[in-house]
Design a protein around this motif. Sequence first.
Motif, PDB file in Angstrom:
ATOM      1  N   ALA A 174       0.823  -1.211   0.000  1.00  0.00           N
ATOM      2  CA  ALA A 174       0.000   0.000   0.000  1.00  0.00           C
ATOM      3  C   ALA A 174       0.856   1.260   0.000  1.00  0.00           C
ATOM      4  O   ALA A 174       1.962   1.284   0.544  1.00  0.00           O
ATOM      5  CB  ALA A 174      -0.917   0.005   1.223  1.00  0.00           C
ATOM      6  N   HIS A 175       0.307   2.324  -0.573  1.00  0.00           N
ATOM      7  CA  HIS A 175       1.007   3.607  -0.596  1.00  0.00           C
ATOM      8  C   HIS A 175       1.280   4.101   0.824  1.00  0.00           C
ATOM      9  O   HIS A 175       2.378   4.614   1.109  1.00  0.00           O
ATOM     10  CB  HIS A 175       0.175   4.640  -1.359  1.00  0.00           C
ATOM     11  N   ASP A 176       0.291   3.971   1.720  1.00  0.00           N
ATOM     12  CA  ASP A 176       0.468   4.481   3.078  1.00  0.00           C
ATOM     13  C   ASP A 176       1.583   3.763   3.821  1.00  0.00           C
ATOM     14  O   ASP A 176       2.261   4.370   4.669  1.00  0.00           O
ATOM     15  CB  ASP A 176      -0.841   4.372   3.868  1.00  0.00           C
ATOM     16  N   ALA A 177       1.800   2.491   3.526  1.00  0.00           N
ATOM     17  CA  ALA A 177       2.900   1.766   4.167  1.00  0.00           C
ATOM     18  C   ALA A 177       4.243   2.318   3.695  1.00  0.00           C
ATOM     19  O   ALA A 177       5.158   2.550   4.498  1.00  0.00           O
ATOM     20  CB  ALA A 177       2.803   0.273   3.877  1.00  0.00           C
ATOM     21  N   ALA A 178       4.364   2.530   2.383  1.00  0.00           N
ATOM     22  CA  ALA A 178       5.597   3.102   1.849  1.00  0.00           C
ATOM     23  C   ALA A 178       5.835   4.502   2.405  1.00  0.00           C
ATOM     24  O   ALA A 178       6.952   4.866   2.808  1.00  0.00           O
ATOM     25  CB  ALA A 178       5.536   3.139   0.326  1.00  0.00           C
ATOM     26  N   GLU A 179       4.755   5.290   2.474  1.00  0.00           N
ATOM     27  CA  GLU A 179       4.855   6.648   3.005  1.00  0.00           C
ATOM     28  C   GLU A 179       5.244   6.627   4.481  1.00  0.00           C
ATOM     29  O   GLU A 179       6.102   7.402   4.925  1.00  0.00           O
ATOM     30  CB  GLU A 179       3.524   7.381   2.819  1.00  0.00           C
ATOM     31  N   GLY A 180       4.645   5.742   5.234  1.00  0.00           N
ATOM     32  CA  GLY A 180       4.936   5.659   6.658  1.00  0.00           C
ATOM     33  C   GLY A 180       6.384   5.275   6.927  1.00  0.00           C
ATOM     34  O   GLY A 180       7.043   5.852   7.811  1.00  0.00           O
ATOM     35  N   ILE A 181       6.881   4.291   6.179  1.00  0.00           N
ATOM     36  CA  ILE A 181       8.268   3.853   6.352  1.00  0.00           C
ATOM     37  C   ILE A 181       9.233   4.969   5.939  1.00  0.00           C
ATOM     38  O   ILE A 181      10.209   5.266   6.642  1.00  0.00           O
ATOM     39  CB  ILE A 181       8.529   2.567   5.552  1.00  0.00           C
ATOM     40  N   ASP A 182       8.963   5.598   4.784  1.00  0.00           N
ATOM     41  CA  ASP A 182       9.832   6.684   4.318  1.00  0.00           C
ATOM     42  C   ASP A 182       9.834   7.853   5.308  1.00  0.00           C
ATOM     43  O   ASP A 182      10.886   8.452   5.576  1.00  0.00           O
ATOM     44  CB  ASP A 182       9.367   7.174   2.939  1.00  0.00           C
ATOM     45  N   ALA A 183       8.657   8.171   5.865  1.00  0.00           N
ATOM     46  CA  ALA A 183       8.562   9.266   6.822  1.00  0.00           C
ATOM     47  C   ALA A 183       9.328   8.932   8.104  1.00  0.00           C
ATOM     48  O   ALA A 183      10.020   9.784   8.667  1.00  0.00           O
ATOM     49  CB  ALA A 183       7.099   9.556   7.152  1.00  0.00           C
ATOM     50  N   PHE A 184       9.233   7.684   8.544  1.00  0.00           N
ATOM     51  CA  PHE A 184       9.962   7.242   9.737  1.00  0.00           C
ATOM     52  C   PHE A 184      11.473   7.371   9.522  1.00  0.00           C
ATOM     53  O   PHE A 184      12.201   7.884  10.373  1.00  0.00           O
ATOM     54  CB  PHE A 184       9.583   5.802  10.070  1.00  0.00           C
ATOM     55  N   LEU A 185      11.953   6.912   8.347  1.00  0.00           N
ATOM     56  CA  LEU A 185      13.386   6.956   8.060  1.00  0.00           C
ATOM     57  C   LEU A 185      13.883   8.393   7.899  1.00  0.00           C
ATOM     58  O   LEU A 185      15.027   8.710   8.250  1.00  0.00           O
ATOM     59  CB  LEU A 185      13.687   6.142   6.801  1.00  0.00           C
ATOM     60  N   ALA A 186      13.020   9.247   7.353  1.00  0.00           N
ATOM     61  CA  ALA A 186      13.407  10.651   7.139  1.00  0.00           C
ATOM     62  C   ALA A 186      13.125  11.521   8.364  1.00  0.00           C
ATOM     63  O   ALA A 186      13.396  12.727   8.337  1.00  0.00           O
ATOM     64  CB  ALA A 186      12.656  11.207   5.935  1.00  0.00           C
ATOM     65  N   LYS A 187      12.552  10.901   9.412  1.00  0.00           N
ATOM     66  CA  LYS A 187      12.213  11.623  10.645  1.00  0.00           C
ATOM     67  C   LYS A 187      11.302  12.821  10.380  1.00  0.00           C
ATOM     68  O   LYS A 187      11.522  13.938  10.844  1.00  0.00           O
ATOM     69  CB  LYS A 187      13.481  12.069  11.374  1.00  0.00           C
ATOM     70  N   ARG A 188      10.229  12.559   9.618  1.00  0.00           N
ATOM     71  CA  ARG A 188       9.227  13.577   9.334  1.00  0.00           C
ATOM     72  C   ARG A 188       7.843  12.993   9.550  1.00  0.00           C
ATOM     73  O   ARG A 188       7.681  11.754   9.554  1.00  0.00           O
ATOM     74  CB  ARG A 188       9.352  14.071   7.879  1.00  0.00           C
ATOM     75  N   PRO A 189       6.816  13.823   9.724  1.00  0.00           N
ATOM     76  CA  PRO A 189       5.463  13.305   9.891  1.00  0.00           C
ATOM     77  C   PRO A 189       4.958  12.695   8.577  1.00  0.00           C
ATOM     78  O   PRO A 189       5.219  13.243   7.505  1.00  0.00           O
ATOM     79  CB  PRO A 189       4.631  14.549  10.264  1.00  0.00           C
ATOM     80  N   PRO A 190       4.249  11.565   8.640  1.00  0.00           N
ATOM     81  CA  PRO A 190       3.702  10.984   7.420  1.00  0.00           C
ATOM     82  C   PRO A 190       2.486  11.752   6.930  1.00  0.00           C
ATOM     83  O   PRO A 190       1.806  12.437   7.703  1.00  0.00           O
ATOM     84  CB  PRO A 190       3.298   9.567   7.850  1.00  0.00           C
ATOM     85  N   VAL A 191       2.246  11.667   5.640  1.00  0.00           N
ATOM     86  CA  VAL A 191       1.048  12.256   5.037  1.00  0.00           C
ATOM     87  C   VAL A 191       0.225  11.109   4.466  1.00  0.00           C
ATOM     88  O   VAL A 191       0.565  10.530   3.443  1.00  0.00           O
ATOM     89  CB  VAL A 191       1.422  13.268   3.928  1.00  0.00           C
ATOM     90  N   TRP A 192      -0.871  10.774   5.139  1.00  0.00           N
ATOM     91  CA  TRP A 192      -1.668   9.621   4.741  1.00  0.00           C
ATOM     92  C   TRP A 192      -2.619   9.980   3.599  1.00  0.00           C
ATOM     93  O   TRP A 192      -3.201  11.067   3.581  1.00  0.00           O
ATOM     94  CB  TRP A 192      -2.486   9.085   5.905  1.00  0.00           C
ATOM     95  N   THR A 193      -2.783   9.053   2.684  1.00  0.00           N
ATOM     96  CA  THR A 193      -3.770   9.225   1.604  1.00  0.00           C
ATOM     97  C   THR A 193      -4.879   8.199   1.694  1.00  0.00           C
ATOM     98  O   THR A 193      -5.871   8.291   0.965  1.00  0.00           O
ATOM     99  CB  THR A 193      -3.084   9.095   0.225  1.00  0.00           C
ATOM    100  N   GLY A 194      -4.719   7.204   2.556  1.00  0.00           N
ATOM    101  CA  GLY A 194      -5.735   6.157   2.665  1.00  0.00           C
ATOM    102  C   GLY A 194      -5.713   5.173   1.521  1.00  0.00           C
ATOM    103  O   GLY A 194      -6.676   4.463   1.265  1.00  0.00           O
ATOM    104  N   THR A 195      -4.543   5.108   0.853  1.00  0.00           N
ATOM    105  CA  THR A 195      -4.402   4.172  -0.270  1.00  0.00           C
ATOM    106  C   THR A 195      -3.160   3.316  -0.082  1.00  0.00           C
ATOM    107  O   THR A 195      -2.309   3.622   0.728  1.00  0.00           O
ATOM    108  CB  THR A 195      -4.293   4.927  -1.606  1.00  0.00           C
TER     109      THR A 195
END
Length: 262
Positions: free
Chosen positions: A241-262
């Motif tokens: 899912a996009h949100d999983a990729a976004e969440g992992i990337d945000a965690f590694l970059a130490k930034r808040p994730p931006v969820w799209t629900g996809t």
Amino acid sequence: MSQPSEPILLREDDGGIARLTLNRPQARNALSMALMEALDAQLVAIAADAAVKVVVIAGSGPAFCAGHDLREMRSRPGQASAEETFKLCSRVMLRLVNLPKPVIAQVHGVATAAGCQLVASCDLAVAADTARFATPGVNIGLFCSTPMVALSRAVPRKHAMEMLLTGDMIDAPRAREIGLVNRVVAEADLASATQSLAAQIAAKSPLTLAIGKEAFYRQADLPLADAYAYASAVMTRNMMAHDAAEGIDAFLAKRPPVWTGT
């Protein structure tokens, strides 16, 4: 000219949280047919409402919910009416479990019989320190068989059986001890504590919440090896899912994730 009566179920949406308030205070929010139908209809609408991330169920007046409306049930005698009542109640409880959004019970006063069933059917529960819980049907010759279904899945068997066989009230600390509720707070803090928990969950990816809630209940009924196989497949699909990729990337970059629900 008479004033129009208030709806028996109130809904208020704020910040991705839908608050449903049982609104029959004079009847301790007993689950009449009309109230159960209104609750069922709102849950159907909320399931399709992308703006809602979390649901809170509360009660108006002095109690959360005193169970089925026994006065109404006695006014509708016969097997067909009883079957209709319990079938509708079961549909509402299943709707709560199958809703792709977390549901939190905000409990004050008493939650008895089908009211206790309602608490047990919600994913989480926050209770006032003055709240009390019971499945007292045994005291009036009507065993709490349908509340038993939710209760026995929320608390260990012997605790469930004790409640069902004695009909005794338990207080909020005891309800937390056996796992019927998650948190116990001062009555004055109940609404704010529930709102805080709901807001914390609403900040997560709605897709991840839906995937996780469905998987939780499905794996619980599977043998251990089958549960792992099922959960592995779910987690694999989740990873795509996009949100999983976004969440992992945000965690590694130490930034808040931006969820799209996809």
